[in-house]
Design a protein around this motif. Sequence first.
Motif, PDB file in Angstrom:
ATOM      1  N   UNK A 108       0.787  -1.250   0.296  1.00 29.98           N
ATOM      2  CA  UNK A 108      -0.089  -0.116   0.158  1.00 29.98           C
ATOM      3  C   UNK A 108       0.887   1.175  -0.049  1.00 29.98           C
ATOM      4  N   UNK A 109       1.935   1.132   0.878  1.00 28.95           N
ATOM      5  CA  UNK A 109       2.675   2.445   0.783  1.00 28.95           C
ATOM      6  C   UNK A 109       3.968   2.377   0.203  1.00 28.95           C
ATOM      7  N   UNK A 119      -3.246   0.661   8.877  1.00 30.92           N
ATOM      8  CA  UNK A 119      -3.838  -0.676   9.229  1.00 30.92           C
ATOM      9  C   UNK A 119      -4.746  -1.385   8.145  1.00 30.92           C
ATOM     10  N   UNK A 120      -4.844  -0.677   7.056  1.00 31.43           N
ATOM     11  CA  UNK A 120      -5.539  -1.308   5.879  1.00 31.43           C
ATOM     12  C   UNK A 120      -5.054  -2.197   4.858  1.00 31.43           C
ATOM     13  N   UNK A 121      -3.664  -2.505   5.050  1.00 32.37           N
ATOM     14  CA  UNK A 121      -2.943  -3.058   3.950  1.00 32.37           C
ATOM     15  C   UNK A 121      -3.317  -4.435   3.789  1.00 32.37           C
ATOM     16  N   UNK A 171       4.971  -5.518  14.327  1.00 34.02           N
ATOM     17  CA  UNK A 171       6.164  -4.712  13.616  1.00 34.02           C
ATOM     18  C   UNK A 171       6.006  -4.848  12.183  1.00 34.02           C
ATOM     19  N   UNK A 172       5.314  -5.967  11.624  1.00 36.77           N
ATOM     20  CA  UNK A 172       4.849  -6.060  10.382  1.00 36.77           C
ATOM     21  C   UNK A 172       3.577  -5.725   9.823  1.00 36.77           C
ATOM     22  N   UNK A 173       3.493  -5.340   8.520  1.00 38.94           N
ATOM     23  CA  UNK A 173       2.214  -4.832   8.291  1.00 38.94           C
ATOM     24  C   UNK A 173       1.009  -5.830   8.231  1.00 38.94           C
ATOM     25  N   UNK A 174       1.253  -7.023   8.589  1.00 46.07           N
ATOM     26  CA  UNK A 174       0.267  -8.037   8.905  1.00 46.07           C
ATOM     27  C   UNK A 174       0.289  -8.538   9.849  1.00 46.07           C
ATOM     28  N   UNK A 175       0.725  -7.760  10.917  1.00 49.85           N
ATOM     29  CA  UNK A 175       1.056  -8.189  12.429  1.00 49.85           C
ATOM     30  C   UNK A 175      -0.560  -7.917  13.120  1.00 49.85           C
TER      31      UNK A 175
END
Length: 346
Positions: A108-109, A119-121, A171-175
């Motif tokens: 996303x970024x 938090x929408x990734x 700490x990861x975008x899927x956390x």
Amino acid sequence: MEQQEVKTPEAVAMLDMLKAVPQQGKFMFGHHDDPVYGIGWDGDSARSDVKSVCGDYPAVMSFDLGRIEIYGDKNLDNVSTDRIRQEVVAQYERGGMVSFSWHADNPLTGKDSWDVSDSTVVKSILPGGANHDKFMGWLDKIADYLNSIQTADGTKVPVLFRPWHEHTGSWFWWGQNLCSTEDYKALWKMTYDRMQEKGATQLIYAYSPGTEPKDSTEYLERYPGDEIVDLIGVDAYQYDKDTFGQNLENALTIMTQVSKAHGKAMAVTETGYETIPDSVWWTGTLLPAIEKYPISYVLVWRNARERENHYYAPYPGQVSAADFVRFYEHPKTVFAEDMKQFEKKK
């Protein structure tokens, strides 16, 4: 419609081996990026800090797929995809095993895996999301790469695939705090289904939370299911002596219950003590924490060549090197040369 193959015979044999090792009261030792660089060297052929210390390669080596979907010819640690392919085949041919993690960039970024600013990734890459097509393209590139890792006779090398790891942290975008349980499971299922569609049936799948779960219910909260997962793991690093052994043993106690209930192999999928300042860490801390549990392997993180004081395996002259040799000589530990005893009779 022809039924899709769930796993290649080579992947089934690898899974059998992962279960056979702990049945003999042993575990394999692993090291991330072991043969591609180390302390004071980069890219040398047939070199390994572990081998320089004890005379043998690790039984398990791991590599990272991060940014292969972006760059194509190298990963996020600046190792060429050709070199990784070559080392995976070499490790397979010496009887060892390879695991792949995937520190995927934030789709996303455009920043790295550690960018948790949105938090929408995960939602954005699931079916119907704005980044779904882009992400499916990434999955296809990963599948194509894994499918390209073949022996001279065209056999796809079986590997352990360990995506979406340490999800119990944030700490990861899927956390944990970045997506719902439902969306996390959907991410796993989408990943698995696409790999199957792409014919990447040589993969064994690992689910590896951190040490955050306090019981088996918490451990399994985001578990994508027995039909997907083959091996359960834990990523546990030492920051201080008092809590490390306890945290690791708590995790291994939980995992032993889950492993029995679900019929899955289990492993310490990542661990280590940065710079290993404790001269007897291998036999004094690590071994006592893991030896009572039926783990298939324990893997320490990389020996970085581009960051000072970021290493997790000893090199010649390092303060824990002599103790590592004792660890290597211990009857429970399995290194590459020891793998012959687990080879499947063809």
